[in-house]
Design an enzyme around this catalytic site. Sequence first.
Site, PDB file in Angstrom:
ATOM      1  N   CYS A  26       0.830  -1.204   0.000  1.00  0.00           N
ATOM      2  CA  CYS A  26       0.000   0.000   0.000  1.00  0.00           C
ATOM      3  C   CYS A  26       0.865   1.255   0.000  1.00  0.00           C
ATOM      4  O   CYS A  26       1.957   1.272   0.577  1.00  0.00           O
ATOM      5  CB  CYS A  26      -0.910  -0.022   1.232  1.00  0.00           C
ATOM      6  SG  CYS A  26      -1.994   1.414   1.387  1.00  0.00           S
ATOM      7  N   SER A  28       0.517   3.827   1.673  1.00  0.00           N
ATOM      8  CA  SER A  28       0.746   4.316   3.038  1.00  0.00           C
ATOM      9  C   SER A  28       2.095   3.844   3.565  1.00  0.00           C
ATOM     10  O   SER A  28       2.797   4.585   4.272  1.00  0.00           O
ATOM     11  CB  SER A  28      -0.376   3.834   3.970  1.00  0.00           C
ATOM     12  OG  SER A  28      -1.626   4.284   3.527  1.00  0.00           O
ATOM     13  N   HIS A  31       4.992   6.019   2.347  1.00  0.00           N
ATOM     14  CA  HIS A  31       5.191   7.269   3.089  1.00  0.00           C
ATOM     15  C   HIS A  31       6.218   7.074   4.201  1.00  0.00           C
ATOM     16  O   HIS A  31       7.031   7.963   4.476  1.00  0.00           O
ATOM     17  CB  HIS A  31       3.877   7.742   3.706  1.00  0.00           C
ATOM     18  CG  HIS A  31       2.958   8.403   2.723  1.00  0.00           C
ATOM     19  ND1 HIS A  31       3.331   9.464   1.929  1.00  0.00           N
ATOM     20  CD2 HIS A  31       1.661   8.152   2.400  1.00  0.00           C
ATOM     21  CE1 HIS A  31       2.327   9.846   1.169  1.00  0.00           C
ATOM     22  NE2 HIS A  31       1.289   9.067   1.432  1.00  0.00           N
ATOM     23  N   HIS A  47       0.413  -3.701   6.264  1.00  0.00           N
ATOM     24  CA  HIS A  47      -0.818  -3.611   7.061  1.00  0.00           C
ATOM     25  C   HIS A  47      -2.058  -4.080   6.303  1.00  0.00           C
ATOM     26  O   HIS A  47      -3.153  -4.038   6.857  1.00  0.00           O
ATOM     27  CB  HIS A  47      -1.034  -2.157   7.499  1.00  0.00           C
ATOM     28  CG  HIS A  47      -1.263  -1.217   6.354  1.00  0.00           C
ATOM     29  ND1 HIS A  47      -0.233  -0.694   5.615  1.00  0.00           N
ATOM     30  CD2 HIS A  47      -2.400  -0.737   5.798  1.00  0.00           C
ATOM     31  CE1 HIS A  47      -0.712   0.074   4.663  1.00  0.00           C
ATOM     32  NE2 HIS A  47      -2.031   0.060   4.747  1.00  0.00           N
ATOM     33  N   CYS A 150      -7.435  -3.207   3.422  1.00  0.00           N
ATOM     34  CA  CYS A 150      -7.115  -1.776   3.470  1.00  0.00           C
ATOM     35  C   CYS A 150      -7.655  -1.051   2.251  1.00  0.00           C
ATOM     36  O   CYS A 150      -8.585  -0.271   2.340  1.00  0.00           O
ATOM     37  CB  CYS A 150      -5.608  -1.545   3.604  1.00  0.00           C
ATOM     38  SG  CYS A 150      -5.162   0.219   3.584  1.00  0.00           S
TER      39      CYS A 150
END
Length: 347
Positions: A26, A28, A31, A47, A150
């Site tokens: 992902c 995320s 980042h 995650h 997610c």
Amino acid sequence: MEIEDIDIASPGPREVLIRTGASGVCHSDLHFVEGLYSTPMPVILGHEAAGTIEAVGEQVEYVRPGDRVITCLSVFCGTCERCTEGRTVLCSRTGLNRTANQTPRLSQNGEEVTQFANLSSYAEQMLVHENAVVKIDRDVPFEQLALIGCGATTGLGAALNTAAVRPGSTVAVIGCGGVGLNAIQGAALAGALRIIAIDAVETKLTLAQEFGATEVIDASGGDVVSKVRDLTNGGVDYSFEAIGKKETAEQAFHMLRAGGTATIIGMIPQGTKIELDGPSFLREKRIQGSSMGSNHFRTDMPQYVEFYLQGRLKLDELVSRRLGLEDINEAFEYMKEGSVARSVITF
């Protein structure tokens, strides 16, 4: 990122040990790889996952060994103010992690390893609180289940839960990666009349049309807000930002019609401020955040599974690459190139 061996503890009273089946890669996580968000080091990222319960703690009643589960970073306590209001995604998460005087869930050479998002799914096993999983009784591959964990839940939920898109409305989605494509699907499921997909990558715009977009705008040509306003005779009822940038968050707000709502799904880097035109608020335009699609994941995710099995939710098409754990760094390179909707690590 490096692949190393670490120690994983035995399940505590309300913990479960999961054998990871698949984990999506992902944006995320990127980042944190790039330092746009901070976390204590060392850390195991990941995650977006699904797997099989291997062992359970003595107080666990919800699942048992052999159960197939989707994990969710929206672990909830069930007793705090937000949980009792029904907004479990905003749980204070008090008492869900081990204390400093307990053996850490993850460690290496006697030192604690940070568990990312209370999950850390780029690993063969996960040790998590029982309230971080939802049991799935249907026969669906781990790859698809992982994406529900997610990307699908975040995008679908932003449209269905956070914004509560109305039938017959107009919608614009900025960013057609995994989350954006699911926001498009969510808007379509909600009955939006027009769904405008915005991206600078042609292949993603083509995919967006397969996922329910009625029109597309190539952002590489610039002047996105004007193009949306021209297409819709003044702006959209709902906009969704699924990239996480200052510029696109501002665009999401400015492309609204009077009374419209902009929902920011993307993770805007820490310390970044966005600027909006003050008089626009006199036209009752709104901007809001969305955390994991404002989910109630033990209710939402089984419903998404049923949507998928009925052919009303596309998940297979999201899996652009299937990789092994040893390919994790390449997976992030593919993401930065914009060449994938989702890479999935399989075990």
